[in-house]
Design a protein around this motif. Structure first.
Motif, PDB file in Angstrom:
ATOM      1  N   GLU A   1      41.900  35.736  43.744  1.00 55.14           N
ATOM      2  CA  GLU A   1      40.641  35.243  44.314  1.00 55.14           C
ATOM      3  C   GLU A   1      39.665  36.389  44.558  1.00 55.14           C
ATOM      4  O   GLU A   1      38.465  36.281  44.260  1.00 55.14           O
ATOM      5  N   ILE A   2      40.168  37.497  45.042  1.00 58.08           N
ATOM      6  CA  ILE A   2      39.314  38.652  45.303  1.00 58.08           C
ATOM      7  C   ILE A   2      38.889  39.312  44.007  1.00 58.08           C
ATOM      8  O   ILE A   2      37.724  39.685  43.824  1.00 58.08           O
ATOM      9  N   MET A   3      39.813  39.435  43.050  1.00 60.18           N
ATOM     10  CA  MET A   3      39.464  40.026  41.757  1.00 60.18           C
ATOM     11  C   MET A   3      38.384  39.221  41.057  1.00 60.18           C
ATOM     12  O   MET A   3      37.468  39.778  40.443  1.00 60.18           O
ATOM     13  N   ASP A   4      38.484  37.891  41.150  1.00 58.29           N
ATOM     14  CA  ASP A   4      37.488  37.026  40.513  1.00 58.29           C
ATOM     15  C   ASP A   4      36.104  37.200  41.120  1.00 58.29           C
ATOM     16  O   ASP A   4      35.092  36.973  40.462  1.00 58.29           O
ATOM     17  N   LYS A   5      36.065  37.584  42.378  1.00 58.00           N
ATOM     18  CA  LYS A   5      34.781  37.714  43.083  1.00 58.00           C
ATOM     19  C   LYS A   5      34.164  39.104  42.925  1.00 58.00           C
ATOM     20  O   LYS A   5      32.982  39.304  43.208  1.00 58.00           O
ATOM     21  N   ALA A   6      34.942  40.057  42.456  1.00 60.22           N
ATOM     22  CA  ALA A   6      34.460  41.433  42.334  1.00 60.22           C
ATOM     23  C   ALA A   6      33.412  41.574  41.231  1.00 60.22           C
ATOM     24  O   ALA A   6      33.386  40.798  40.278  1.00 60.22           O
ATOM     25  N   SER A   7      32.574  42.585  41.374  1.00 62.39           N
ATOM     26  CA  SER A   7      31.567  42.873  40.353  1.00 62.39           C
ATOM     27  C   SER A   7      32.213  43.476  39.111  1.00 62.39           C
ATOM     28  O   SER A   7      31.801  43.213  37.982  1.00 62.39           O
ATOM     29  N   GLU A   8      33.213  44.332  39.322  1.00 65.00           N
ATOM     30  CA  GLU A   8      33.944  44.980  38.238  1.00 65.00           C
ATOM     31  C   GLU A   8      35.418  45.079  38.611  1.00 65.00           C
ATOM     32  O   GLU A   8      35.752  45.336  39.770  1.00 65.00           O
TER      33      GLU A   8
ATOM     34  N   ILE B   1      30.965  45.592  43.960  1.00 66.43           N
ATOM     35  CA  ILE B   1      32.346  45.705  44.424  1.00 66.43           C
ATOM     36  C   ILE B   1      33.277  45.929  43.240  1.00 66.43           C
ATOM     37  O   ILE B   1      33.281  45.148  42.290  1.00 66.43           O
ATOM     38  N   TRP B   2      34.028  47.008  43.321  1.00 63.36           N
ATOM     39  CA  TRP B   2      35.065  47.276  42.330  1.00 63.36           C
ATOM     40  C   TRP B   2      36.406  46.831  42.896  1.00 63.36           C
ATOM     41  O   TRP B   2      36.756  47.181  44.020  1.00 63.36           O
ATOM     42  N   SER B   3      37.159  46.092  42.086  1.00 68.09           N
ATOM     43  CA  SER B   3      38.514  45.726  42.455  1.00 68.09           C
ATOM     44  C   SER B   3      39.491  46.389  41.498  1.00 68.09           C
ATOM     45  O   SER B   3      39.220  46.475  40.298  1.00 68.09           O
ATOM     46  N   THR B   4      40.599  46.858  42.013  1.00 70.53           N
ATOM     47  CA  THR B   4      41.629  47.416  41.150  1.00 70.53           C
ATOM     48  C   THR B   4      42.509  46.289  40.626  1.00 70.53           C
ATOM     49  O   THR B   4      42.812  45.340  41.334  1.00 70.53           O
ATOM     50  N   GLY B   5      42.892  46.383  39.362  1.00 75.28           N
ATOM     51  CA  GLY B   5      43.743  45.363  38.765  1.00 75.28           C
ATOM     52  C   GLY B   5      43.712  45.469  37.254  1.00 75.28           C
ATOM     53  O   GLY B   5      42.879  46.177  36.683  1.00 75.28           O
TER      54      GLY B   5
END
Length: 245
Positions: free
Chosen positions: A210-217, A176-180
């Protein structure tokens, strides 16, 4: 012909402008020839086809319950300023399975045009799933539907808890990629996986911590000019086309 806006059926159709009524009836309204054709070609169920008397109905659509209405009734049940004289009531589909090869996750994006555009772009880029998290505008909002240009009928789209869906995706080996900005790498420097989920966030606040912390990248799209940021639907488009390119 139904000519009165006080007709009981018309009252029920008008209520579909409200989310609570769309949830209660488990139905929503679509307008115009294109959206109706896309719904007809899909596996979604059209429960009522509504048209003004002068509108010619294609033979393939005559299988649906048909209601002829006056122009004042059409104006009352539709949202557009210049209705095309045809609308339909469609039954919602409850998608429960988020397991996919390519998914877009949307975290608290509230602008219906942005959400609809991202659904349309996900469809164009070959993604198969879109998951709308808590705080994101209702999928069946009229402006969202129109912005999808029919792509709402082509994808698996669900409204769910993003953390739980991320856990399911990661358990099935999907990164999972999160933008940030926090601890983020430029997206071009991250290896493109065959299967992926991309998370984009709220227009002002971005993706939640919380979502960014859980992302793979965590990935970032470099800004080369003086703009502070990119529109969320543009950012989603860049990333989706990058991973499929």
């Amino acid at each position: 012909m139904i000519t009165s806006v006080k007709n009981e059926m018309v009252k029920e159709w008008r209520k579909l402008k409200q989310k609570k009524e769309r949830d209660r009836q488990e139905k929503f309204m679509i307008e115009g020839f294109h959206l109706i054709e896309e719904a007809h070609k899909s596996e979604w169920e059209i429960v009522a086809l509504i048209h003004e008397e002068h509108i010619e109905i294609e033979k393939s659509l005559l299988q649906y319950p048909l209601y002829t209405v006056s122009d004042n009734v059409m104006a009352a049940i539709t949202e557009t300023k210049t209705p095309q004289g045809i609308a339909a009531v469609v039954k919602k589909r409850n998608v429960q399975d988020s397991l996919s090869n390519k998914a877009l996750l949307i975290d608290e994006v509230q602008d219906p045009g942005n959400v609809g555009t991202m659904i349309r772009t996900a469809d164009a880029a070959g993604f198969d799933t879109v998951i709308l998290g808590k705080g994101t505008v209702d999928l069946y909002n009229d402006k969202v539907i129109r912005a999808t240009q029919g792509s709402i009928f082509h994808l698996n789209i669900m409204q769910a808890d993003l953390i739980k869906e991320m856990e399911k995706l990661q358990a099935n080996g999907i990164p999972i990629w999160s933008t940030g900005l926090a601890q983020a790498k430029p997206y071009q420097q991250v290896e493109k996986p065959d299967r992926i989920a991309i998370v984009v966030g709220n227009e002002g606040a971005g993706v939640s911590k919380e979502i960014m912390d859980k992302a793979s990248e965590n990935v970032v799209i470099p800004i080369h000019g003086k703009a502070e940021s990119l529109n969320v639907s543009v950012a989603a488009a860049i990333l989706m086309y990058y991973v499929v390119g």
